[in-house]
Design a protein around this motif. Structure first.
Motif, short mmCIF file in Angstrom:
data_model
loop_
_atom_site.label_atom_id
_atom_site.label_comp_id
_atom_site.label_asym_id
_atom_site.label_seq_id
_atom_site.Cartn_x
_atom_site.Cartn_y
_atom_site.Cartn_z
N LEU A 1 61.25 49.09 40.56
CA LEU A 1 60.99 47.89 39.77
C LEU A 1 59.60 48.07 39.18
O LEU A 1 58.67 48.43 39.90
CB LEU A 1 61.04 46.65 40.66
N MET A 2 59.46 47.83 37.90
CA MET A 2 58.20 48.12 37.23
C MET A 2 57.64 46.90 36.51
O MET A 2 58.37 46.18 35.85
CB MET A 2 58.40 49.23 36.21
N CYS A 3 56.34 46.69 36.67
CA CYS A 3 55.64 45.67 35.90
C CYS A 3 55.32 46.27 34.54
O CYS A 3 54.62 47.29 34.46
CB CYS A 3 54.37 45.21 36.60
N MET B 1 54.57 49.81 40.27
CA MET B 1 55.94 50.12 40.68
C MET B 1 56.19 49.59 42.08
O MET B 1 55.34 49.74 42.96
CB MET B 1 56.15 51.62 40.66
N TYR B 2 57.36 49.00 42.25
CA TYR B 2 57.74 48.39 43.52
C TYR B 2 59.09 48.92 43.98
O TYR B 2 59.98 49.20 43.17
CB TYR B 2 57.85 46.88 43.36
N SER B 3 59.27 49.01 45.28
CA SER B 3 60.55 49.40 45.87
C SER B 3 61.55 48.27 45.68
O SER B 3 61.27 47.12 46.05
CB SER B 3 60.37 49.67 47.36
N GLN C 1 64.20 47.79 47.38
CA GLN C 1 64.71 47.36 48.70
C GLN C 1 63.74 46.46 49.44
O GLN C 1 64.15 45.60 50.21
CB GLN C 1 65.03 48.56 49.60
N THR C 2 62.43 46.68 49.27
CA THR C 2 61.45 45.94 50.07
C THR C 2 60.48 45.10 49.25
O THR C 2 59.83 44.22 49.78
CB THR C 2 60.60 46.91 50.91
N GLY C 3 60.33 45.44 47.97
CA GLY C 3 59.34 44.76 47.13
C GLY C 3 57.93 45.29 47.33
O GLY C 3 56.99 44.82 46.69
N GLN C 4 57.74 46.28 48.20
CA GLN C 4 56.40 46.83 48.45
C GLN C 4 55.94 47.69 47.28
O GLN C 4 56.73 48.42 46.69
CB GLN C 4 56.39 47.65 49.73
N CYS C 5 54.66 47.63 47.00
CA CYS C 5 54.06 48.43 45.95
C CYS C 5 54.10 49.90 46.36
O CYS C 5 53.73 50.24 47.48
CB CYS C 5 52.61 47.99 45.73
N VAL C 6 54.58 50.76 45.46
CA VAL C 6 54.65 52.18 45.76
C VAL C 6 53.74 53.01 44.85
O VAL C 6 53.44 54.16 45.16
CB VAL C 6 56.09 52.72 45.67
N MET C 7 53.29 52.42 43.73
CA MET C 7 52.46 53.17 42.81
C MET C 7 51.83 52.21 41.79
O MET C 7 52.43 51.22 41.42
CB MET C 7 53.32 54.19 42.07
N GLY C 8 50.62 52.54 41.39
CA GLY C 8 49.98 51.77 40.32
C GLY C 8 49.08 50.66 40.83
O GLY C 8 48.76 50.59 42.02
N ARG C 9 48.68 49.82 39.90
CA ARG C 9 47.73 48.76 40.19
C ARG C 9 48.47 47.53 40.74
O ARG C 9 48.98 46.71 39.99
CB ARG C 9 47.01 48.40 38.91
#
Length: 122
Positions: free
Chosen positions: A71-73, A79-81, A83-91
């Motif tokens: 999921l991307m802003c 970038m977010y997972s 499945q979990t909504g956790q941030c995986v990359m970026g600001r």
């Protein structure tokens, strides 16, 4: 006590494709939310990036990056997972606010909590 709120038919959510938007009351604020399907399961979040509190979709109901895995802003590229909504990359800071969902008999429901309620006139 949690209530089940009908969201959409299961067929409206296709893996890594367009989201189904909906509105919720988060605490006392009316906010946008969205549901997506990823790897066969449905997930839902408040539509608010953790980097800057603004809606994330780059086109209406488009949240997945070009790979269909994150999921991307659209504003800053966080970038977010799915499945979990956790941030995986970026600001970004932390993770998206997750909304409990269930799927049964071809119907998707989201579930209320002490912080999340249907968006009804006060």
């Amino acid at each position: 006590m949690s209530e089940s709120v009908y969201l959409c038919p299961s067929s409206d959510l296709v893996d890594s494709c367009e989201a189904v938007p909906f509105e919720v009351r988060y605490y006392s604020e009316s906010v946008a939310a969205f549901a997506v399907r990823y790897a066969g399961r449905v997930y839902a979040y408040i539509n608010r990036c953790t980097h800057v509190p603004m809606e994330m979709d780059y086109q209406p109901n488009q949240f997945f990056d070009s790979t269909g895995h994150w999921l991307m802003c659209a504003t800053h590229g966080a970038m977010y997972s799915p499945q979990t909504g956790q941030c995986v990359m970026g600001r970004c800071r932390g993770g998206l606010v997750k909304i409990a969902v269930s799927e049964e008999a071809g119907r998707v429901h989201w579930h209320t909590s002490d912080k999340l309620q249907p968006n009804q006139a006060l």
